[in-house]
Design an enzyme around this catalytic site. Structure first.
Site, short mmCIF file in Angstrom:
data_model
loop_
_atom_site.label_atom_id
_atom_site.label_comp_id
_atom_site.label_asym_id
_atom_site.label_seq_id
_atom_site.Cartn_x
_atom_site.Cartn_y
_atom_site.Cartn_z
N PHE D 50 0.72 -1.48 0.36
CA PHE D 50 -0.41 0.02 0.16
C PHE D 50 0.75 0.69 -0.32
CE2 PHE D 50 -2.87 -3.25 1.73
CZ PHE D 50 -3.55 -3.46 1.53
N GLU D 51 0.08 2.12 -0.93
CA GLU D 51 1.14 3.79 -0.30
C GLU D 51 1.58 4.08 0.85
OE1 GLU D 51 -1.73 6.95 -1.82
OE2 GLU D 51 -3.37 5.18 -2.22
#
Lengths: 325, 255, 325, 255
Positions: D50-51
């Site tokens: 995930f970012e």
């Protein structure tokens, strides 16, 4: 990088697979701490030559690689091992005798160069070094750089701030990214997939690892994946960055490994004396590096008593009261 | 009066320069001792930090290098090189930082050489190189420099400018693009030097007991204004006790 | 930054001291997680106006500040709260009705802008956004920028790589540093001097804090200094960066705080419904924000049962099986 | 044959695009479900990240946002936004990354708009904005895009180019200075689109059972080559079981 989850191999195999003659190499650690010494000795033992080595202040590891005759080119910020060798001995001799080519940067510049490599940008800016000889004196000339596609065409660039005086700076130095073929770091704990935990300061290890095409992690303890996943906040390098995991207790010896053992003052003092004399240094190499089969044998040669003396105290992480004269 | 070595005098002189609230950047050796002493004497609320990323280390034993595991104990944060230099480059934090460092050569503007004697391409003597010195000298508000007082070390022009001081005078740093801070004090085995606020040239501020201005000038490769020099008070008994008993009981750095 | 070792104060005092009308503010957290909501509500309660707000994807906190009428200008990457509001409601209304001025970046660009501020450089480079409208459409025009010395003269710059194609990039975007007057973050643990520990992801909190002139840390637990120094590897912000430490249990509510509590789906769903209608949103503000004296009273209004439902499970750090519809 | 919703079809179609060894960047919602499903069906050695900085999260429950605490559990590393985007921008790791994202508008070159409808300065509709979408679209090797199949969403020209696709054709990314990767697949509630290797224009690759090419074209603002389209096989019983029982038993995302 490698997506497999089982990357454990011997040190001999890992070095043989990822470190070839002429490779662009960086090693982790700082001065007398957490240098990947087992890997350094194995590189010397395998007779690997003409390395292009990138270092900030890696100290002992860099000096031994140079002394072992493995290094052709060196980009570095600092060649010293604290009080044991304010200037590293074999490093100094090699530069003074023109046996290696060297280019100087500052510690932050080298850190930013690894960080740029890790981030996938061609350069990063800093105000460090403006007005200094670091900006003006290049170790590798313009034509040499243009002829070598592994080197950027310029050592660095000074540019005017395109945002005027935003950030109170009207000029900055841009330092080019480093992307080593391989980075070797020594850590306290790793799992078979390569997730790595570093206790204490990380120095520039994380940036060096992420900047590299291949990463070898040597570790004090090889632990099950779940042991590290229980508290990922302490892990520093995700497994997909790592190509080889090697279990080498005392793998940073004679440099320190926080919470495991201290540097060995006796070894480092003896090394300095032997390194100062070319003949004695040859003897040192044949006895301690070429004369042993692997790091385990090297440690046996030091003897258990010596290793016991430097074992880290649980409260402080170093060997309290160690005789460091 | 108690006897003391010149090395002890130097450590005490540097410690006295550190004020409460300073963030002290420490290099290896005597600078570490000075910072430790200051914490115990005059500046209990100064913060020692290391380029390696350790902030406010609890130094129960004197470290032998800035990468010594002793700097990692009981810190506020254990970070990285990237973190620590950012604190110095950042103007909010950088203006609170005092850097302590040494060098092989210094010129009248406090520019330092810790890289080579002779030509860079084929040096007569090779030293360690910058390490964090160039970074600290570039970024922080004021630097304190340790030097041995010798003619070959106080030179008209450094062979290699590793760490920028005032460069070529009052506008040197600004025109190079550097932040406004710079060298504040040079502490030698004979004297304490400062820099003129206007010309940025080195001046003699303090002389250790028993030393004459002539001795000082005889041991320098350039002349400095000695008019404003006063005698430095010797280390007090308490300063010596802290240095010897608390900071470096094994005399690892005091020798 | 502040060198004192005792910085504990009330939230009312901290906001009153460091957040003034027109201040350039950034807040920590991400979408529905670890937004400093107690501080957000206090800012609204104190009627602070004309804020210039910097955000990457701070979600709920940003939407409430906008809804509370505190924000004049917004530099942002993302105004959404996950499934609860794919586009934040009051944010959307304010932009569509021209009630705030906005300038768009990407998450990485905003992160780099905070990082540049933290590092003390005027800009950082990236390849993100080349060819996009983010590069070409400015929220604040050139003349507006030049008239305001708190804004860089350009939104960003595209430059040719001065190192040729080093790093396989022939162009990069430079994004300018952000140095907020004040950054507010909510963390799990802090000591009275301001050393802060963050459990789980740090988002861009660390960069946002280090970039700011002043930092307010609100925390779930205020702990003695020694409790944090025992394992500094888990601490993220050194005390000298911090100006105020405020002890506010459930200080991120209704957003989550890893290992302490989850986001409150019921609150966030209710909020969405009320935010959609201007009158109901006014009622929401007078009841939940202006109608309570402080965060403690706000929590009492929610009731113990509601807070118990979202308490984090010890193994996973979130509320397992929470009804999140 | 088992019944299924179009949303289930979309999630399964995306999951099938993920291969063992892929590092999967996940946005919010259905893309997360696709990545979770792939891990359980065809690509157990893919890595979800995930970012927000979470790498290889153990998703025991489906997260409602990329900042959901559920993404922080049992990861390899819990980092920061700075870390995660660096993995994508770094060519060594970036070339292994598959990004999954959605948008409000898409054009024939896979350029995406998730910022505004209308004029940027005074928009008719404001959306969330880029978030990490522009970054992912700029950096990674291939992106998978979820779209609702509507004329107002498949447009000749996006109102605001938030996330670069192939820009204006074969040389678009290179001449803008972007890395070589780009949009690979568009998954809608009717079909699966790809991009021609030479022209980089959108083409129809797959049609869901019961849909005709005409229906697809009628719901787009530009025409695409439909000649190479085959029928997509419906979700298998096993795919549906994983999706429904393992990934999203509460139908938080499946609806």
């Amino acid at each position: 990088m490698d997506m497999r989850t089982e990357k454990v191999m011997t040190l001999e195999a890992a070095i043989g697979k990822f470190v070839c003659d002429g490779a662009h190499l960086s090693i982790g650690g700082f001065t007398v701490n957490r240098n990947p010494m087992a890997a350094v000795y194995e590189i010397i033992r395998q007779g690997i030559k003409h390395l292009h080595l990138y270092a900030h202040s890696n100290g002992q590891g860099v000096d031994e690689l140079i002394g072992g005759g493995c290094v052709a080119n060196l980009e570095i910020a600092y060649g010293g091992s604290g009080r044991f060798a304010p200037t590293c001995i074999r490093f100094r001799k090699a530069v003074e005798h023109g046996r290696i080519r060297i280019e100087d940067y500052s510690n932050y510049q080298m850190t930013l160069r690894f960080l740029a490599g890790a981030m996938g940008v061609p350069f990063l800016p800093t105000r460090s070094g403006l007005g200094s000889s670091i900006v003006h004196r290049w170790g590798f000339s313009g034509p040499e750089r243009e002829a070598d596609d592994r080197l950027p065409d310029r050592k660095l660039c000074v540019i005017d701030n395109p945002f005027g005086d935003w950030g109170e700076a009207h000029k900055v130095v841009l330092v080019p990214a480093i992307n080593p073929d391989v980075t070797i770091i020594h850590v306290q704990k790793a799992d078979p997939a390569g997730t790595a935990r570093i206790d204490g300061l990380t120095f520039a290890d994380v940036e060096q690892a992420k900047a590299a095409q291949h990463v070898i992690v040597t570790c004090e303890e090889l632990v099950p994946t779940d042991a590290l996943r229980k508290n990922p906040d302490l892990n520093r390098i995700p497994f997909f960055c790592v190509d080889a995991v090697v279990h080498v207790p005392f793998g940073a010896y004679p440099t320190a490994c926080y919470r495991y053992y201290d540097y060995d003052p006796a070894y480092l003092n003896d090394y300095r004396e032997m390194a100062l004399d070319d003949d004695r240094h040859k003897d040192y190499l044949s006895r301690f590096v070429h004369g042993v089969a692997d790091h385990q044998s090297f440690l046996e040669l030091q003897g258990k008593e010596r290793l016991d003396k430097i074992r880290a105290d649980e409260r402080t992480g170093y060997a309290v009261g160690l005789d460091r004269r | 009066m108690q006897e003391y070595t010149l090395r002890e005098m130097m450590a005490v002189a540097a410690a006295r320069q550190i004020r409460d609230g300073d963030i002290v950047f420490c290099g290896t050796g005597i600078s570490m001792l000075a910072a430790m002493a200051a914490k115990h004497i005059s500046a209990p609320d100064s913060v020692i930090f290391f380029e390696t990323g350790a902030v406010d280390s609890k130094l129960e034993e004197v470290p032998m290098a800035v990468g010594d595991p002793r700097v990692m104990f009981w810190t506020s944060v254990n970070g990285s090189l990237a973190d620590s230099f950012a604190f110095m480059q950042n103007p909010h934090t950088g203006r609170r930082v005092v850097g302590i460092m040494g060098a092989a050569q210094i010129d009248r503007y406090g520019n330092l050489n810790s890289t080579v004697i002779g030509d860079y391409g084929s040096p007569k003597v090779r030293f360690s190189g910058s390490g964090g010195a160039c970074d600290v000298a570039s970024f922080v508000n004021r630097t304190i420099i340790f030097m041995q007082h010798e003619k070959r070390k106080f030179v008209p022009e450094v062979d290699y400018l590793t760490s920028p001081g005032w460069l070529d005078g009052p506008d040197g740093r600004n025109s190079a693009g550097l932040p406004p801070g710079g060298p504040a004090t040079v502490i030698t085995n004979m004297a304490i030097m400062g820099f003129d606020k206007t010309t940025r040239e080195m001046v003699l501020n303090g002389i250790y007991p028993g030393i004459t201005p002539k001795q000082i000038l005889d041991n320098m490769g350039f002349s400095v204004d000695v008019a404003g020099a006063r005698e430095v008070s010797p280390p007090s008994a308490e300063e010596l006790r802290i240095l010897r008993e608390v900071c470096d009981p094994d005399r690892l750095i005091l020798g």
